[in-house]
Design an enzyme around this catalytic site. Structure first.
Site, PDB file in Angstrom:
ATOM      1  CG  ASP A 124      -1.669   4.902   3.791  1.00 42.88           C
ATOM      2  OD1 ASP A 124      -1.685   5.239   2.591  1.00 42.88           O
ATOM      3  OD2 ASP A 124      -2.512   5.306   4.615  1.00 42.88           O
ATOM      4  CB  ALA A 138      -5.130  12.889   5.710  1.00 50.00           C
ATOM      5  CG  HIS A 177      -1.877   1.145   1.265  1.00 47.66           C
ATOM      6  ND1 HIS A 177      -3.203   0.974   1.617  1.00 47.66           N
ATOM      7  CD2 HIS A 177      -1.732   2.476   1.000  1.00 47.66           C
ATOM      8  CE1 HIS A 177      -3.814   2.137   1.561  1.00 47.66           C
ATOM      9  NE2 HIS A 177      -2.948   3.070   1.193  1.00 47.66           N
ATOM     10  CG  HIS A 182      -0.796   7.022  -1.322  1.00 40.80           C
ATOM     11  ND1 HIS A 182      -2.018   7.062  -1.940  1.00 40.80           N
ATOM     12  CD2 HIS A 182      -0.998   6.397  -0.135  1.00 40.80           C
ATOM     13  CE1 HIS A 182      -2.933   6.500  -1.159  1.00 40.80           C
ATOM     14  NE2 HIS A 182      -2.337   6.085  -0.051  1.00 40.80           N
ATOM     15  CG  LEU A 183       4.881   5.025  -5.780  1.00 36.00           C
ATOM     16  CD1 LEU A 183       5.469   4.171  -6.900  1.00 36.00           C
ATOM     17  CD2 LEU A 183       5.919   5.255  -4.687  1.00 36.00           C
ATOM     18  NE  ARG A 184       0.711  11.753  -2.628  1.00 39.31           N
ATOM     19  CZ  ARG A 184      -0.301  11.341  -1.887  1.00 39.31           C
ATOM     20  NH1 ARG A 184      -1.293  10.634  -2.407  1.00 39.31           N
ATOM     21  NH2 ARG A 184      -0.345  11.616  -0.611  1.00 39.31           N
ATOM     22  CG  ASN A 221      -5.233   8.250  -3.451  1.00 38.21           C
ATOM     23  OD1 ASN A 221      -4.231   7.650  -3.792  1.00 38.21           O
ATOM     24  ND2 ASN A 221      -5.303   8.916  -2.310  1.00 38.21           N
ATOM     25  CG  HIS A 247      -9.656   4.470   3.325  1.00 32.81           C
ATOM     26  ND1 HIS A 247      -8.573   5.304   3.264  1.00 32.81           N
ATOM     27  CD2 HIS A 247     -10.313   4.806   4.470  1.00 32.81           C
ATOM     28  CE1 HIS A 247      -8.565   6.113   4.317  1.00 32.81           C
ATOM     29  NE2 HIS A 247      -9.623   5.823   5.068  1.00 32.81           N
ATOM     30  CG  HIS A 299      -0.117  15.287   1.325  1.00 30.29           C
ATOM     31  ND1 HIS A 299      -1.009  15.438   0.288  1.00 30.29           N
ATOM     32  CD2 HIS A 299      -0.526  14.199   2.016  1.00 30.29           C
ATOM     33  CE1 HIS A 299      -1.935  14.485   0.355  1.00 30.29           C
ATOM     34  NE2 HIS A 299      -1.662  13.709   1.393  1.00 30.29           N
ATOM     35  CE  LYS A 327      -7.525   2.126  -0.492  1.00 28.69           C
ATOM     36  NZ  LYS A 327      -6.418   3.082  -0.470  1.00 28.69           N
ATOM     37  CG  HIS A 346      -4.881   2.420   5.865  1.00 26.89           C
ATOM     38  ND1 HIS A 346      -6.235   2.451   6.152  1.00 26.89           N
ATOM     39  CD2 HIS A 346      -4.752   3.016   4.653  1.00 26.89           C
ATOM     40  CE1 HIS A 346      -6.868   3.046   5.156  1.00 26.89           C
ATOM     41  NE2 HIS A 346      -5.996   3.399   4.239  1.00 26.89           N
TER      42      HIS A 346
HETATM   43  O1  DOR Z   1      -3.593   9.678   5.278  1.00 27.15           O
HETATM   44  C1  DOR Z   1      -3.880   9.261   4.175  1.00 27.15           C
HETATM   45  N1  DOR Z   1      -3.323   9.775   3.055  1.00 27.15           N
HETATM   46  N2  DOR Z   1      -4.780   8.285   4.065  1.00 27.15           N
HETATM   47  C2  DOR Z   1      -5.246   7.884   2.876  1.00 27.15           C
HETATM   48  O2  DOR Z   1      -6.086   7.027   2.841  1.00 27.15           O
HETATM   49  C3  DOR Z   1      -4.800   8.521   1.623  1.00 27.15           C
HETATM   50  C4  DOR Z   1      -3.484   9.162   1.793  1.00 27.15           C
HETATM   51  C5  DOR Z   1      -3.137  10.101   0.664  1.00 27.15           C
HETATM   52  O3  DOR Z   1      -3.304   9.718  -0.498  1.00 27.15           O
HETATM   53  O4  DOR Z   1      -2.701  11.200   0.935  1.00 27.15           O
HETATM   54 ZN    ZN Z   2      -3.357   5.005   1.380  1.00 25.71          ZN
END
Ligand code: DOR
Ligand code: ZN
Length: 340
Positions: free
Chosen positions: A247, A263, A20, A22-24, A48, A139, A251, A102, A174
């Site tokens: 996870d 978040a 899990h 996030h590589l953006r 996402n 999620h 950001h 997802k 998570h």
């Molecule tokens: O804290 C989080 N950030 N929870 C998530 O489910 C998504 C993630 C994000 O993509 O920033």
């Molecule tokens: Zn996530």
């Protein structure tokens, strides 16, 4: 004579997988992908993005971008699963190499405005999901509920779905509560859960109990000490239903240190170093490889990795900012370092 020469401690394990992450995208992707490639063999990349990964062509485009930016890292592809997906689209996603869909709860986290309000909304797709073998990653938070109760209030519909469709594999992503750990244990072999590094370490008090720590703000929120204890017990237990998913969710600093912060915890820069530290301090290093390099692969039906990675007992300080992001444990001294 012992004592004069420090004991050179090294810990070697099969190269782990992150189920899990996030590589953006775009300009942000190369740095985050390379940071992952230093530690992991394979990463399940979350969809996402804006625009999201929804169709077969998106899977293809995103995979190519990751491979171009981080050769050596094998991306495992996930798409955003929506009630409006058709059977044909799901089969095309599978053919494009996706291994999971997802589901996001509406409006709860980053780019989830098109999410669902009830897991039963995807029941009409369960036949195709079973036929294709696509895993459903959840999620697990119920939109509209008080934030500390969202995960627990999702568990009924999750359990009902898992029991009604035993041929579909579901991952509760998570997990952050003792209730979720109990639910996952009580359900059949089609159910597993990922656990993050930060949920093994922090509680809500670390986020808001003293000075506000925006870089520890994530969804689901870190909860109570007894919840953290249940997560640690699950991770250390050797139960194959629980495996690693960082996870890691970067950001930029300004998007966290502001009036309406995003978040996400950027844990990738310490994702293996910190995990070894947690297991080591608990006296559970013997359980680490299964948690981060065996159980996830087994659940997803992938071969276990064969290469290895080593860490050495050597302290280093986590940078205050890296690639524009404040990483998890910024400024702290880590006792384990990736070996060259
Ligand atoms: O804290 C989080 N950030 N929870 C998530 O489910 C998504 C993630 C994000 O993509 O920033
Ligand atoms: Zn996530």
């Amino acid at each position: 004579c012992a004592g004069i020469f420090p004991l050179h401690m090294k810990f070697t394990l099969r190269r782990p997988d992150d189920f899990h992450v996030h590589l953006r995208q775009d300009a942000d992707l190369p740095a985050y992908a390379r940071e992952a490639a230093r530690r992991f063999a394979r990463v399940l990349v979350m969809p996402n993005l804006a625009p999201p990964v929804i169709a077969a062509v998106d899977v293809d485009t995103y995979r190519k971008a990751i491979l171009a930016d981080a050769p050596g890292l094998e991306p495992l592809m996930a798409f955003k699963l929506l009630p409006r997906h058709t059977g044909a689209q799901l089969r095309a996603l599978k053919d494009a190499g996706a291994i999971a869909g997802k589901v996001y709860p509406e409006g709860v986290t980053t780019n989830s405005e098109d999410g669902i309000t009830d897991l039963r909304q995807i029941w009409p797709l369960m036949g195709v999901l079973e036929e294709t073998g696509l895993v459903v990653c959840c999620h697990g938070e119920k939109p509209g509920v008080f934030s500390l109760d969202r995960e627990e209030r999702f568990l009924d519909e999750f359990a009902e779905t898992a029991s009604r469709f035993p041929g579909v594999r579901l991952v509760l992503e998570h997990v952050s509560t003792a209730a979720a750990v109990r639910a996952v244990r009580s359900l059949g072999p089609n159910v597993a859960a990922t656990i993050t590094l930060h949920h093994l370490e922090i509680t809500l008090d670390d986020v808001v109990g003293g000075m506000l720590k925006p870089h520890l703000f994530c969804k689901p929120l870190a909860k109570r000490p007894e919840d953290r204890e249940a997560l640690r017990e699950a991770a250390f237990s050797g139960d194959p239903k629980f495996f690693y998913g960082t996870d890691s969710a970067p950001h930029h600093k300004g998007k966290k240190e502001c009036a309406a912060g995003c978040a996400g915890v950027y844990s990738m820069p310490v994702a293996l170093e910190g995990l070894v530290d947690v297991f080591d301090r608990a006296g559970k290093l013997d359980r680490l490889e299964d948690f981060c390099a065996s159980f996830g692969a087994d659940f997803y039906g992938l071969p276990r990795t064969t290469e290895t990675v080593s860490l050495e007992k050597a302290s280093w300080i986590v940078p205050d900012v890296t690639d524009g992001v404040v990483p998890y444990r910024a400024g702290e001294t880590m006792p384990w370092k990736l070996a060259r």
